[in-house]
Scaffold this motif. Sequence first.
Motif, PDB file in Angstrom:
ATOM      1  N   ALA A  36      52.482  67.796  36.206  1.00  0.00           N
ATOM      2  CA  ALA A  36      51.456  67.084  36.980  1.00  0.00           C
ATOM      3  C   ALA A  36      50.360  68.043  37.420  1.00  0.00           C
ATOM      4  O   ALA A  36      49.163  67.719  37.347  1.00  0.00           O
ATOM      5  N   MET A  37      50.748  69.231  37.863  1.00  0.00           N
ATOM      6  CA  MET A  37      49.762  70.226  38.296  1.00  0.00           C
ATOM      7  C   MET A  37      48.912  70.696  37.117  1.00  0.00           C
ATOM      8  O   MET A  37      47.696  70.851  37.247  1.00  0.00           O
ATOM      9  N   GLN A  38      49.537  70.915  35.968  1.00  0.00           N
ATOM     10  CA  GLN A  38      48.780  71.338  34.791  1.00  0.00           C
ATOM     11  C   GLN A  38      47.742  70.288  34.419  1.00  0.00           C
ATOM     12  O   GLN A  38      46.584  70.622  34.137  1.00  0.00           O
ATOM     13  N   ASN A  39      48.144  69.022  34.408  1.00  0.00           N
ATOM     14  CA  ASN A  39      47.209  67.947  34.067  1.00  0.00           C
ATOM     15  C   ASN A  39      46.078  67.845  35.081  1.00  0.00           C
ATOM     16  O   ASN A  39      44.911  67.688  34.718  1.00  0.00           O
ATOM     17  N   TYR A  40      46.416  67.946  36.358  1.00  0.00           N
ATOM     18  CA  TYR A  40      45.414  67.856  37.418  1.00  0.00           C
ATOM     19  C   TYR A  40      44.420  69.009  37.322  1.00  0.00           C
ATOM     20  O   TYR A  40      43.207  68.802  37.361  1.00  0.00           O
ATOM     21  N   ILE A  41      44.923  70.219  37.157  1.00  0.00           N
ATOM     22  CA  ILE A  41      44.046  71.382  37.087  1.00  0.00           C
ATOM     23  C   ILE A  41      43.178  71.330  35.840  1.00  0.00           C
ATOM     24  O   ILE A  41      41.986  71.666  35.888  1.00  0.00           O
ATOM     25  N   LEU A  42      43.728  70.884  34.716  1.00  0.00           N
ATOM     26  CA  LEU A  42      42.939  70.740  33.496  1.00  0.00           C
ATOM     27  C   LEU A  42      41.779  69.771  33.718  1.00  0.00           C
ATOM     28  O   LEU A  42      40.650  70.046  33.317  1.00  0.00           O
ATOM     29  N   ASP A  43      42.049  68.644  34.372  1.00  0.00           N
ATOM     30  CA  ASP A  43      40.988  67.671  34.669  1.00  0.00           C
ATOM     31  C   ASP A  43      39.901  68.288  35.543  1.00  0.00           C
ATOM     32  O   ASP A  43      38.701  68.109  35.288  1.00  0.00           O
ATOM     33  N   ILE A  44      40.306  69.016  36.574  1.00  0.00           N
ATOM     34  CA  ILE A  44      39.339  69.641  37.468  1.00  0.00           C
ATOM     35  C   ILE A  44      38.526  70.698  36.726  1.00  0.00           C
ATOM     36  O   ILE A  44      37.307  70.798  36.901  1.00  0.00           O
ATOM     37  N   MET A  45      39.182  71.481  35.878  1.00  0.00           N
ATOM     38  CA  MET A  45      38.471  72.509  35.113  1.00  0.00           C
ATOM     39  C   MET A  45      37.431  71.879  34.186  1.00  0.00           C
ATOM     40  O   MET A  45      36.338  72.419  34.014  1.00  0.00           O
ATOM     41  N   GLU A  46      37.759  70.739  33.595  1.00  0.00           N
ATOM     42  CA  GLU A  46      36.793  70.036  32.746  1.00  0.00           C
ATOM     43  C   GLU A  46      35.604  69.562  33.576  1.00  0.00           C
ATOM     44  O   GLU A  46      34.459  69.658  33.129  1.00  0.00           O
ATOM     45  N   ASP A  47      35.870  69.078  34.795  1.00  0.00           N
ATOM     46  CA  ASP A  47      34.782  68.666  35.687  1.00  0.00           C
ATOM     47  C   ASP A  47      33.892  69.852  36.030  1.00  0.00           C
ATOM     48  O   ASP A  47      32.661  69.736  36.044  1.00  0.00           O
ATOM     49  N   ILE A  48      34.496  71.002  36.298  1.00  0.00           N
ATOM     50  CA  ILE A  48      33.731  72.209  36.622  1.00  0.00           C
ATOM     51  C   ILE A  48      32.860  72.606  35.443  1.00  0.00           C
ATOM     52  O   ILE A  48      31.679  72.945  35.616  1.00  0.00           O
ATOM     53  N   GLU A  49      33.419  72.552  34.229  1.00  0.00           N
ATOM     54  CA  GLU A  49      32.639  72.885  33.036  1.00  0.00           C
ATOM     55  C   GLU A  49      31.472  71.918  32.872  1.00  0.00           C
ATOM     56  O   GLU A  49      30.366  72.337  32.510  1.00  0.00           O
ATOM     57  N   ASP A  50      31.697  70.626  33.139  1.00  0.00           N
ATOM     58  CA  ASP A  50      30.622  69.642  33.052  1.00  0.00           C
ATOM     59  C   ASP A  50      29.518  69.957  34.058  1.00  0.00           C
ATOM     60  O   ASP A  50      28.324  69.883  33.739  1.00  0.00           O
ATOM     61  N   ILE A  51      29.905  70.317  35.280  1.00  0.00           N
ATOM     62  CA  ILE A  51      28.926  70.655  36.311  1.00  0.00           C
ATOM     63  C   ILE A  51      28.128  71.885  35.900  1.00  0.00           C
ATOM     64  O   ILE A  51      26.907  71.930  36.061  1.00  0.00           O
ATOM     65  N   GLU A  52      28.807  72.879  35.339  1.00  0.00           N
ATOM     66  CA  GLU A  52      28.111  74.080  34.872  1.00  0.00           C
ATOM     67  C   GLU A  52      27.140  73.743  33.743  1.00  0.00           C
ATOM     68  O   GLU A  52      26.028  74.281  33.693  1.00  0.00           O
ATOM     69  N   ASP A  53      27.540  72.845  32.838  1.00  0.00           N
ATOM     70  CA  ASP A  53      26.644  72.428  31.751  1.00  0.00           C
ATOM     71  C   ASP A  53      25.403  71.733  32.315  1.00  0.00           C
ATOM     72  O   ASP A  53      24.281  71.963  31.842  1.00  0.00           O
ATOM     73  N   ILE A  54      25.602  70.904  33.320  1.00  0.00           N
ATOM     74  CA  ILE A  54      24.465  70.202  33.940  1.00  0.00           C
ATOM     75  C   ILE A  54      23.531  71.206  34.597  1.00  0.00           C
ATOM     76  O   ILE A  54      22.304  71.111  34.451  1.00  0.00           O
ATOM     77  N   ARG A  55      24.086  72.167  35.315  1.00  0.00           N
ATOM     78  CA  ARG A  55      23.251  73.199  35.960  1.00  0.00           C
ATOM     79  C   ARG A  55      22.474  73.994  34.917  1.00  0.00           C
ATOM     80  O   ARG A  55      21.288  74.287  35.109  1.00  0.00           O
ATOM     81  N   ASP A  56      23.137  74.351  33.813  1.00  0.00           N
ATOM     82  CA  ASP A  56      22.449  75.088  32.746  1.00  0.00           C
ATOM     83  C   ASP A  56      21.296  74.259  32.186  1.00  0.00           C
ATOM     84  O   ASP A  56      20.203  74.785  31.942  1.00  0.00           O
ATOM     85  N   ALA A  57      21.525  72.969  31.980  1.00  0.00           N
ATOM     86  CA  ALA A  57      20.479  72.089  31.448  1.00  0.00           C
ATOM     87  C   ALA A  57      19.321  71.970  32.431  1.00  0.00           C
ATOM     88  O   ALA A  57      18.145  72.010  32.033  1.00  0.00           O
ATOM     89  N   GLU A  58      19.642  71.835  33.713  1.00  0.00           N
ATOM     90  CA  GLU A  58      18.589  71.731  34.730  1.00  0.00           C
ATOM     91  C   GLU A  58      17.757  73.007  34.783  1.00  0.00           C
ATOM     92  O   GLU A  58      16.529  72.959  34.905  1.00  0.00           O
ATOM     93  N   GLU A  59      18.416  74.169  34.674  1.00  0.00           N
ATOM     94  CA  GLU A  59      17.701  75.447  34.670  1.00  0.00           C
ATOM     95  C   GLU A  59      16.805  75.559  33.436  1.00  0.00           C
ATOM     96  O   GLU A  59      15.680  76.057  33.526  1.00  0.00           O
ATOM     97  N   ALA A  60      17.296  75.078  32.293  1.00  0.00           N
ATOM     98  CA  ALA A  60      16.492  75.115  31.070  1.00  0.00           C
ATOM     99  C   ALA A  60      15.267  74.224  31.206  1.00  0.00           C
ATOM    100  O   ALA A  60      14.164  74.606  30.781  1.00  0.00           O
ATOM    101  N   ILE A  61      15.426  73.068  31.810  1.00  0.00           N
ATOM    102  CA  ILE A  61      14.288  72.155  32.010  1.00  0.00           C
ATOM    103  C   ILE A  61      13.234  72.820  32.881  1.00  0.00           C
ATOM    104  O   ILE A  61      12.034  72.751  32.594  1.00  0.00           O
ATOM    105  N   VAL A  62      13.659  73.479  33.937  1.00  0.00           N
ATOM    106  CA  VAL A  62      12.722  74.170  34.826  1.00  0.00           C
ATOM    107  C   VAL A  62      11.960  75.242  34.055  1.00  0.00           C
ATOM    108  O   VAL A  62      10.732  75.373  34.185  1.00  0.00           O
TER     109      VAL A  62
END
Length: 85
Positions: A36-62
């Motif tokens: 359960a912990m592995q699945n939960y942490i994997l989901d959170i890590m994917e969310d973090i990666e998505d947030i980082e991708d969004i930040r990278d895209a926003e920085e590129a737009i700027v």
Amino acid sequence: VNMSAITIRLPDKLFNDLNVVAKYQDRPKSRIIKQAMQNYILDIMEDIEDIEDIRDAEEAIVRIEAGEKTIPWEQVKRECGLLED
């Protein structure tokens, strides 16, 4: 594989549900909790990666809006071998 131990407190209902699942699956409670912990942490890590991708895209737009030069998509595909000449 090195392992560390952790102690947690569970509400009685969750603990009872864990016992039911462990008995039903014929597995130790520790294995179910670990999974359960592995699945939960994997989901959170994917969310973090998505947030980082969004930040990278926003920085590129700027940078683009500030006039930074870009490379045409056709050139990128050609340089990566994705486009036949």
